[in-house]
Design a protein around this motif. Structure first.
Motif, PDB file in Angstrom:
ATOM      1  N   LYS A  53      10.292  -9.157 -46.097  1.00 24.89           N
ATOM      2  CA  LYS A  53       9.794  -7.787 -46.129  1.00 24.89           C
ATOM      3  C   LYS A  53       8.448  -7.694 -45.422  1.00 24.89           C
ATOM      4  O   LYS A  53       7.657  -8.631 -45.464  1.00 24.89           O
ATOM      5  CB  LYS A  53       9.662  -7.321 -47.580  1.00 24.89           C
ATOM      6  CG  LYS A  53      11.019  -7.174 -48.265  1.00 24.89           C
ATOM      7  CD  LYS A  53      10.879  -6.620 -49.659  1.00 24.89           C
ATOM      8  CE  LYS A  53      12.253  -6.440 -50.277  1.00 24.89           C
ATOM      9  NZ  LYS A  53      12.212  -5.707 -51.548  1.00 24.89           N
ATOM     10  N   ARG A  54       8.193  -6.540 -44.837  1.00 24.58           N
ATOM     11  CA  ARG A  54       6.992  -6.402 -44.016  1.00 24.58           C
ATOM     12  C   ARG A  54       5.713  -6.235 -44.829  1.00 24.58           C
ATOM     13  O   ARG A  54       4.622  -6.250 -44.278  1.00 24.58           O
ATOM     14  CB  ARG A  54       7.166  -5.253 -43.017  1.00 24.58           C
ATOM     15  CG  ARG A  54       8.024  -5.695 -41.828  1.00 24.58           C
ATOM     16  CD  ARG A  54       8.594  -4.519 -41.077  1.00 24.58           C
ATOM     17  NE  ARG A  54       7.590  -3.711 -40.408  1.00 24.58           N
ATOM     18  CZ  ARG A  54       7.149  -3.919 -39.188  1.00 24.58           C
ATOM     19  NH1 ARG A  54       7.571  -4.948 -38.490  1.00 24.58           N
ATOM     20  NH2 ARG A  54       6.253  -3.115 -38.658  1.00 24.58           N
ATOM     21  N   TYR A  55       5.837  -6.068 -46.131  1.00 24.86           N
ATOM     22  CA  TYR A  55       4.630  -6.020 -46.956  1.00 24.86           C
ATOM     23  C   TYR A  55       4.480  -7.294 -47.782  1.00 24.86           C
ATOM     24  O   TYR A  55       3.702  -7.340 -48.727  1.00 24.86           O
ATOM     25  CB  TYR A  55       4.631  -4.780 -47.853  1.00 24.86           C
ATOM     26  CG  TYR A  55       5.876  -4.620 -48.686  1.00 24.86           C
ATOM     27  CD1 TYR A  55       6.956  -3.888 -48.197  1.00 24.86           C
ATOM     28  CD2 TYR A  55       5.966  -5.197 -49.935  1.00 24.86           C
ATOM     29  CE1 TYR A  55       8.106  -3.751 -48.948  1.00 24.86           C
ATOM     30  CE2 TYR A  55       7.117  -5.059 -50.693  1.00 24.86           C
ATOM     31  CZ  TYR A  55       8.185  -4.335 -50.196  1.00 24.86           C
ATOM     32  OH  TYR A  55       9.325  -4.216 -50.939  1.00 24.86           O
ATOM     33  N   ASN A  57       3.864 -11.490 -47.149  1.00 27.58           N
ATOM     34  CA  ASN A  57       3.598 -12.552 -46.192  1.00 27.58           C
ATOM     35  C   ASN A  57       3.925 -13.891 -46.823  1.00 27.58           C
ATOM     36  O   ASN A  57       3.633 -14.114 -47.994  1.00 27.58           O
ATOM     37  CB  ASN A  57       2.137 -12.541 -45.755  1.00 27.58           C
ATOM     38  CG  ASN A  57       1.839 -11.377 -44.838  1.00 27.58           C
ATOM     39  OD1 ASN A  57       2.333 -11.331 -43.708  1.00 27.58           O
ATOM     40  ND2 ASN A  57       1.098 -10.415 -45.319  1.00 27.58           N
ATOM     41  N   PRO A  85       1.977 -11.022 -51.433  1.00 26.81           N
ATOM     42  CA  PRO A  85       2.364  -9.635 -51.261  1.00 26.81           C
ATOM     43  C   PRO A  85       1.129  -8.751 -51.088  1.00 26.81           C
ATOM     44  O   PRO A  85       0.022  -9.146 -51.459  1.00 26.81           O
ATOM     45  CB  PRO A  85       3.054  -9.302 -52.592  1.00 26.81           C
ATOM     46  CG  PRO A  85       2.368 -10.191 -53.586  1.00 26.81           C
ATOM     47  CD  PRO A  85       1.867 -11.409 -52.846  1.00 26.81           C
ATOM     48  N   ALA A  86       1.319  -7.572 -50.520  1.00 26.57           N
ATOM     49  CA  ALA A  86       0.219  -6.607 -50.438  1.00 26.57           C
ATOM     50  C   ALA A  86      -0.196  -6.236 -51.850  1.00 26.57           C
ATOM     51  O   ALA A  86       0.636  -6.025 -52.720  1.00 26.57           O
ATOM     52  CB  ALA A  86       0.671  -5.371 -49.671  1.00 26.57           C
TER      53      ALA A  86
END
Ligand SMILES: [Zn+2]
Lengths: 91, 404
Positions: A53-55, A57, A85-86
């Protein structure tokens, strides 16, 4: 087995553990192994196409895996994998 | 018992210590970047005027401090006083310490001034300030010059909450001259578990007011600018452009993306921090130094509700104390221009494991805001970007929190 650092929001899947061991020759295999041990965790890491997922890392040691080979990045037993995660909390 | 008079001592030193005149000094300062010019006059004399680029160490502290500034005994050192006598005495002492290339400037600062060479009158700390900041100014990395930089600095805090509280207190204590605070909220008793700038008596007071009061009681040198509003795409440029550095203590994704984009577009360094339960993250986004931004690390926000907030998941009260203090330290380093800022590095702290770790944050050359071909060139609708219904639409507009 590589060590995987689990962030607070995902520790409910790992019985509260902040570090777990997981097996796999690549990041993708490692995530599959995590899912086998801790059902449900994969849905927090991968989108419906199986991409990270893009949010979220994922770091192999101190390198972000998108700068390496993404999900195909090789992992060895001595490696440490961090899931970051963000987080928006500040107040 | 034999003795010599001061005149005899000076005459002897004149024979032993090499001297240069102010014209030679002027010439050397242009030609030899290696030369260190040390002004050994008293602080009140130095305050009246000094040669640009000179290092000020009073005669009384010279032997004790010279090694910190000039460790290399082979570096050429020129010593300057008011008339060229104290500099001779000082040169003798440096020679005794092994400095091999010491000269005294004949005629001193008066001769320099009389020859018509340029000098500047330094801005000085007041007597009170010199005392207040003495633990700063005694360190060569800060000094009086660094302290003046802090007093001239303008730092904006996004939020006077968990992260903003310790950051504001340490910046104010450090003498950061202007601290802006954006926060629309009022103090609630549930804030006091961690938001240490506020007091029980501040409950129901706007946080901006409460924080300003605490800072005024701590350090009258600091001017607090309160922005008692929600930061939005409409006001972000106006607010942020008034400051040198932004410290992010917001607690929602739309504000984080908004502040990131505004800082990238304005070229302002953003000292970012976030906290959840027992874990914190700190980094410095500074695209003007070629570093990455928030979007390089997190290109897309999580869907609403996917990542719990502190209100939902909780946070250890002391955790923002650690992370907000680290943010203050990074901001101070940026102001002083000292050390290695957390640009391109993400510092993680886990209170349960009692561990700090640092990961590399790569710059994404395809980043929509700081990449090679940016597509975000102005501020957008960040509620929509984060998939959050508009406050008007959800019907609780007045209380839609900026940092809830
Ligand atoms: Zn970027």
């Amino acid at each position: 087995m590589a060590t995987v650092r689990i962030p607070s929001p995902l520790r409910r899947y790992t019985n509260g553990q902040s570090k777990v061991q997981a097996q796999g020759g690549t990041i993708n295999e490692l995530i599959q192994n995590l899912e086998a041990q801790y059902p449900g965790i994969q849905s927090k890491l991968l989108d419906e196409n199986g991409n990270i997922k893009r949010y979220v890392n994922v770091f192999l040691n101190d390198e972000e895996i998108r700068t390496l080979q993404g999900g195909d990045t090789p992992v060895s037993d001595r490696d440490e994998v961090s899931i970051i995660p963000a987080m928006a909390g500040g107040r | 018992m034999s003795y010599i008079t001061s005149d005899q001592l000076i005459a002897r030193l004149r024979r032993e210590i090499p001297e240069i005149d102010v014209h030679q000094l002027h010439d050397l300062l242009q030609k030899n970047p290696d030369l260190v010019l040390v002004d050994v006059r008293e602080t009140d004399e130095w305050a009246q005027g000094r040669i640009e680029g000179s290092l000020h160490i009073t005669r009384g502290f010279l032997e004790l401090q010279i090694e910190t500034y000039v460790p290399d005994r082979d570096r050429p050192v020129a010593l300057l006083c008011a008339g060229g006598v104290r500099s001779l005495l000082a040169a003798r002492d440096l020679q005794q310490m092994g400095y091999r290339r010491v000269v005294s400037v004949a005629g001193g600062f008066s001769a320099w001034k009389n020859a018509g060479y340029p000098f500047s009158t330094p801005r000085m700390l007041s007597e009170d300030q010199r005392h207040r900041y003495s633990r700063h100014t005694i360190m060569p990395e800060v000094g009086e010059e660094g302290q003046l930089k802090l007093l001239d600095a303008r730092v904006l805090l996004i939020g006077a909450g968990g992260l903003g509280s310790p950051a504001a207190i340490y910046l104010a204590a450090a003498g950061v001259g202007t601290i802006g605070i954006v926060d629309f909220d009022v103090v609630d008793t549930s804030n006091l578990q961690r938001q240490i700038i506020h007091r029980l008596e501040d409950v129901d007071t706007p946080k901006v007011e409460s924080a300003a009061r605490a800072i005024a009681q701590l350090n009258p040198d600091v001017k607090v600018v309160g922005h008692q509003t929600q930061i939005t795409s409409q006001n972000a440029f106006d607010i942020i452009s008034q400051y040198d550095i932004v410290i992010n203590g917001s607690d929602n994704f739309p504000t984080r993306y908004l502040v990131n984009d505004a800082c990238v577009l304005l070229g302002k360094p953003l000292v970012d921090g976030s906290i959840f339960r027992f874990e914190g993250q700190v980094t410095v986004y500074d695209t003007s130094r070629g570093g990455p931004c928030y979007r390089c690390l997190y290109p897309d926000p999580p869907p609403p509700g996917e990542v719990p907030s502190c209100a939902e998941g909780g946070v250890l009260g002391v955790l923002p104390g650690v992370i907000g203090s680290l943010q203050a330290a990074e901001a101070i380093k940026l102001i002083l221009g000292k050390g290695d800022p957390l640009v391109g590095r993400l510092l993680l702290y886990d209170a349960l494991d009692a561990e700090f770790r640092t990961l590399k944050v790569p710059k994404n050359h395809n980043c929509p805001v700081c990449g090679d071909h940016p597509t975000v060139t102005e501020l957008i609708d960040y509620q929509q970007f984060c998939g959050i219904p508009h406050p008007e639409a959800s019907g609780n507009g007045a209380h839609q929190p900026a940092f809830s």
